[in-house]
Design an enzyme around this catalytic site. Structure first.
Site, short mmCIF file in Angstrom:
data_model
loop_
_atom_site.label_atom_id
_atom_site.label_comp_id
_atom_site.label_asym_id
_atom_site.label_seq_id
_atom_site.Cartn_x
_atom_site.Cartn_y
_atom_site.Cartn_z
N THR A 1 65.68 4.37 5.74
CA THR A 1 66.07 5.23 6.86
C THR A 1 65.16 6.45 6.95
O THR A 1 64.95 7.16 5.96
CB THR A 1 67.52 5.69 6.70
OG1 THR A 1 68.36 4.55 6.64
CG2 THR A 1 67.93 6.58 7.87
N ASP B 1 60.00 -2.84 -8.72
CA ASP B 1 60.73 -1.60 -8.88
C ASP B 1 60.09 -0.81 -10.01
O ASP B 1 59.59 -1.40 -10.97
CB ASP B 1 62.21 -1.86 -9.19
CG ASP B 1 63.10 -0.67 -8.87
OD1 ASP B 1 63.87 -0.74 -7.91
OD2 ASP B 1 63.01 0.34 -9.58
N CYS C 1 74.10 6.79 3.31
CA CYS C 1 73.79 6.68 4.74
C CYS C 1 74.47 7.74 5.59
O CYS C 1 73.82 8.66 6.09
CB CYS C 1 74.18 5.29 5.26
SG CYS C 1 73.03 3.98 4.78
#
Length: 419
Positions: A120, A32, A260
């Protein structure tokens, strides 16, 4: 297969639980770019609360390594990308984290390595947007020197029942052989099983429509709540009655935020518009859901006026600012829409949330949250998030105070307004 060395790129709500799961069987390095996050994880603390102390220690005992140094993942042969894919202020997909992650991986990519994307995206993004970056940064040839896959994340933040290994996983690969390898890799940790999609584009499309479908259904019941409110009909009572039919879908009205449902539809509509199709139903649902915060604030103000309150400088308490209950995630929380609209009326808004990080909320929304509160100080109390802590509160309020329950948490006491 046990010779795989896996790097998980992005250690948020998606990446960390995935790294933990893979670490039970493989050598795993979690990467990260935020050094503070790496420091906390290395000390066994996960601020997202997706993994508890025992699970963090289990991951460390299994040999997982957390790093912010790119060279530490250079000898991995599987790279799994789980970085955020947000939208910008114009509701357009922001692929910046994805492109930067691809550039970083490309700089250390080797022959026969596999890059799997879980973030996504719209259909085609992996091969049209990410692969060219990998090729340019590495100097290698796609499907000749390195390979790709797409396996959409299905993490539900705060859900301790449907965890990563218990949710069926869609997989795909850039060649039939790679697709099978990726499917086998995920099968080794996903107890719920996998579904091998025929192409990467199919897997990408499957992910983006999952939440678009939910968004549209929630928009429908949100519109119903507006209609029934004007008819003085209890929306929840209507939904409960209709729900007695076996095929009625159990959706509830509410604010639609998070990383989302409130974001993914814009990825699909962006791609649709790019190819010359103007989507109607998806965008209509988005518009309605995006305006629910304004609608709620206006309902609260109307109720306050009916009870004789002077709106200017009236005090309103908002309980909850995370995007969902029992979860510290404040990303794309639409509670802020309610707060902003109330402030437009001149209302003084206080916010309390036992799950949200005070510094994070201040940084993201410019709000200083309360450490404690007294209900009697407020003209109106707005229950915005269904945290368990709020369910046990004693809402003994005066008749002049307004109590608005967005999530229909209170059923045994008088409530002035609900969705």
């Amino acid at each position: 297969m046990n010779t795989y060395k896996i790097a998980v790129i992005g250690l948020g709500y998606v990446g960390l639980p995935l790294a933990h799961a893979f670490a039970t069987q493989y050598n795993v390095i979690g990467f990260d770019i935020f050094e503070e996050r790496i420091k906390e994880l290395s000390q066994g603390y996960d601020r997202t609360l997706e993994l508890n102390e025992l699970q963090m220690q289990e991951a460390i005992d299994n040999g997982i390594i957390f790093t912010a140094t790119l060279e530490d993942i250079a000898d991995c042969n599987i790279y799994i990308v789980t970085v955020p894919t947000p939208i910008d202020k114009y509701k357009k997909p922001d692929l910046t984290p994805l492109i930067k992650a691809s550039e970083a991986i490309g700089s250390i990519l080797k022959k026969d390595d596999i890059v799997i994307y879980e973030s996504t995206v719209y259909p085609g993004a992996t091969e049209e947007d990410c692969v060219p970056v990998l090729e340019k940064s590495s100097g290698l040839k796609y499907n000749q020197d390195f390979f790709c896959g797409y396996s959409p994340e299905r993490i539900n933040p705060g859900d301790k029942e449907h965890t990563v290994t218990k949710i069926l996983k869609v997989t795909s690969g850039s060649t039939p052989d790679i697709a099978n390898k990726i499917d086998t890799l995920y099968k080794s940790i996903i107890t719920a099983g996998t579904h091998l999609a025929p192409t990467i584009k199919v897997a990408e499309a499957a992910k983006v429509i999952e939440n678009s479908q939910r968004d549209i259904n929630i928009a429908f019941v949100n519109e119903l709540s507006m209609i029934f409110n004007r008819l003085d009909i209890d929306t929840n009572a209507v939904l409960e009655a209709a729900g007695t039919k076996w095929n009625f879908l159990p959706f509830k009205p509410g604010l639609v935020g998070g990383h989302c449902i409130g974001v993914d539809p814009y990825y699909l509509t962006h791609k649709a518009q790019e190819i010359g199709y103007n989507p109607e139903i998806i965008l209509a649902g988005r518009r309605l859901n995006d305006n629910m915060g304004i609608y709620v604030a206006n309902q609260v103000i109307k109720l306050m006026i009916k009870k004789g309150h002077k709106i200017e400088n009236a005090k309103v308490l908002v309980l909850g600012i995370t995007f969902k209950e029992n979860c510290p995630d404040i990303r794309n929380s639409r509670v802020i829409d309610v707060i902003n609209e109330l402030q437009e009326f001149g209302v003084i808004v206080d916010v309390f949330d036992p799950w949200a990080d005070k510094e994070e909320v201040h940084k993201e929304y410019g709000i200083m949250m309360l450490d404690a509160f007294e209900l009697e100080q407020y003209a109106s109390v707005l229950l915005a998030v269904a945290h368990d802590e709020f369910k046990n509160l004693d809402f003994c309020m005066s008749e002049r105070q307004v109590l608005f329950d967005i999530k229909s948490m209170i059923t045994d006491k008088h409530v002035d307004g609900r969705l």
